[in-house]
Scaffold this motif. Structure first.
Motif, PDB file in Angstrom:
ATOM      1  N   THR A  57     -51.615  -6.192  69.335  1.00 26.12           N
ATOM      2  CA  THR A  57     -51.129  -4.472  69.448  1.00 26.12           C
ATOM      3  C   THR A  57     -50.886  -4.085  68.048  1.00 26.12           C
ATOM      4  N   ILE A  58     -50.464  -4.853  67.123  1.00 25.74           N
ATOM      5  CA  ILE A  58     -50.404  -4.456  66.026  1.00 25.74           C
ATOM      6  C   ILE A  58     -51.552  -4.213  65.143  1.00 25.74           C
ATOM      7  N   TYR A  59     -52.486  -5.203  65.239  1.00 30.88           N
ATOM      8  CA  TYR A  59     -53.792  -5.107  64.765  1.00 30.88           C
ATOM      9  C   TYR A  59     -54.669  -3.759  65.327  1.00 30.88           C
ATOM     10  N   ASP A  60     -54.530  -3.567  66.730  1.00 28.78           N
ATOM     11  CA  ASP A  60     -55.193  -2.700  67.161  1.00 28.78           C
ATOM     12  C   ASP A  60     -54.558  -1.364  66.520  1.00 28.78           C
ATOM     13  N   THR A  61     -53.214  -1.277  66.783  1.00 26.83           N
ATOM     14  CA  THR A  61     -52.620  -0.081  66.106  1.00 26.83           C
ATOM     15  C   THR A  61     -52.948   0.221  64.380  1.00 26.83           C
ATOM     16  N   GLN A  62     -53.350  -0.716  63.832  1.00 24.12           N
ATOM     17  CA  GLN A  62     -53.345  -0.634  62.156  1.00 24.12           C
ATOM     18  C   GLN A  62     -54.885  -0.221  62.243  1.00 24.12           C
ATOM     19  N   SER A  63     -55.765  -0.826  63.106  1.00 27.46           N
ATOM     20  CA  SER A  63     -57.162  -0.286  63.061  1.00 27.46           C
ATOM     21  C   SER A  63     -57.188   1.047  63.362  1.00 27.46           C
ATOM     22  N   LYS A  64     -56.667   1.706  64.562  1.00 24.42           N
ATOM     23  CA  LYS A  64     -56.625   3.101  64.921  1.00 24.42           C
ATOM     24  C   LYS A  64     -56.077   3.750  63.861  1.00 24.42           C
ATOM     25  N   GLN A  65     -55.087   3.454  63.035  1.00 29.40           N
ATOM     26  CA  GLN A  65     -54.368   3.858  61.908  1.00 29.40           C
ATOM     27  C   GLN A  65     -55.310   4.318  60.699  1.00 29.40           C
ATOM     28  N   PHE A  66     -56.223   3.199  60.387  1.00 29.64           N
ATOM     29  CA  PHE A  66     -56.991   3.142  59.344  1.00 29.64           C
ATOM     30  C   PHE A  66     -58.412   4.167  59.782  1.00 29.64           C
ATOM     31  N   ILE A  67     -58.782   4.030  61.064  1.00 32.07           N
ATOM     32  CA  ILE A  67     -59.593   5.141  61.292  1.00 32.07           C
ATOM     33  C   ILE A  67     -59.405   6.540  61.484  1.00 32.07           C
TER      34      ILE A  67
ATOM     35  N   GLU B  31     -60.626   9.376  58.932  1.00 35.11           N
ATOM     36  CA  GLU B  31     -60.887  10.737  59.406  1.00 35.11           C
ATOM     37  C   GLU B  31     -59.979  11.812  58.403  1.00 35.11           C
ATOM     38  N   ILE B  32     -58.810  11.803  58.303  1.00 31.78           N
ATOM     39  CA  ILE B  32     -58.247  12.599  57.453  1.00 31.78           C
ATOM     40  C   ILE B  32     -58.643  12.788  56.089  1.00 31.78           C
TER      41      ILE B  32
ATOM     42  N   LEU C 291     -62.685  19.470  53.085  1.00 35.17           N
ATOM     43  CA  LEU C 291     -61.885  20.773  52.567  1.00 35.17           C
ATOM     44  C   LEU C 291     -61.929  20.999  51.027  1.00 35.17           C
ATOM     45  N   GLU C 292     -61.975  19.971  50.578  1.00 30.89           N
ATOM     46  CA  GLU C 292     -62.002  20.076  48.846  1.00 30.89           C
ATOM     47  C   GLU C 292     -63.225  20.589  48.587  1.00 30.89           C
ATOM     48  N   SER C 293     -64.400  20.128  49.035  1.00 31.56           N
ATOM     49  CA  SER C 293     -65.774  20.441  48.855  1.00 31.56           C
ATOM     50  C   SER C 293     -65.864  21.871  49.132  1.00 31.56           C
ATOM     51  N   LYS C 294     -65.212  22.445  50.318  1.00 32.97           N
ATOM     52  CA  LYS C 294     -65.493  23.776  50.703  1.00 32.97           C
ATOM     53  C   LYS C 294     -64.740  24.765  49.622  1.00 32.97           C
ATOM     54  N   GLN C 295     -63.587  24.175  49.135  1.00 30.37           N
ATOM     55  CA  GLN C 295     -62.934  24.974  48.207  1.00 30.37           C
ATOM     56  C   GLN C 295     -63.525  25.252  47.001  1.00 30.37           C
ATOM     57  N   LYS C 296     -64.363  24.181  46.383  1.00 30.43           N
ATOM     58  CA  LYS C 296     -64.924  24.490  45.092  1.00 30.43           C
ATOM     59  C   LYS C 296     -66.033  25.143  44.987  1.00 30.43           C
TER      60      LYS C 296
END
Length: 185
Positions: A158-168, A172-173, A180-185
């Motif tokens: 569960t921890i591994y799956d949760t960490q994998s999802k957090q990395f994904i 994405e973030i 957003l940075e490239s749009k602002q430039k």
């Protein structure tokens, strides 16, 4: 997508609980024989001779027997020493008394041994019950180890799956931030 992931996590937890319930159910079924044997020991079949030998051994090894035996011997010796002529049925050196004492000892010894053999059988059965109790405890310990291993394995997964999802999610973030940075430039 997040609801799907949450549903998947909940489904995994439910599967995990089902495994634990199955372990408990298996444990109860495996131990039923041991518990049944401990709660309902086989009835002891005792013959009349064994009952008599137990009673004789119990009485022969008691203070009541010793006191009565000493009283009878004392009375025997005093009466036969004080009585004169034909009134003394066993004059000194008390040959009849020695014969009776020898007969009592000769009969009492095997009777006491029979009773001791029966007591030894009871001790053996007690030992078997102790073994069954120890076996039950060992089975419980093994099941606890199995449960702990399962819990740890599931938690690590569960921890591994949760960490994998957090990395994904972090990727994405980061991608969104980069856009957003490239749009602002």
């Amino acid at each position: 997508m997040e609801n799907k992931e949450i549903n998947q996590l909940m489904s995994d937890e439910n599967d995990h609980l089902k495994k634990l319930h199955q372990i408990v159910k298996d444990t109860i079924e495996e131990e039923q024989l041991i518990v049944n044997n401990l709660l309902n020991p086989p009835e002891e079949m005792i013959t009349k001779g064994q009952k008599i030998s137990d009673k004789v051994a119990r009485f022969g090894g008691s203070w009541v027997f010793i006191i009565w035996f000493l009283i009878v011997l004392t009375f025997w010796i005093i009466y036969n020493s004080a009585a004169s002529g034909k009134a003394a049925f066993d004059p000194y050196p008390f040959i009849l008394m020695n014969l009776i004492l020898s007969c009592i000892a000769a009969l009492q010894a095997p009777i006491i041994m029979m009773s001791q053999n029966r007591q030894e059988e009871k001790d053996r059965m007690r030992g078997e019950n102790d073994y069954l109790i120890n076996l039950k405890a060992e089975m419980e310990i093994r099941k606890l180890h199995l449960k702990m291993d399962l819990l740890l394995e599931e938690q690590i997964k569960t921890i591994y799956d949760t960490q994998s999802k957090q990395f994904i999610l972090l990727e994405e973030i980061c991608e969104k931030l980069d856009r957003l940075e490239s749009k602002q430039k």
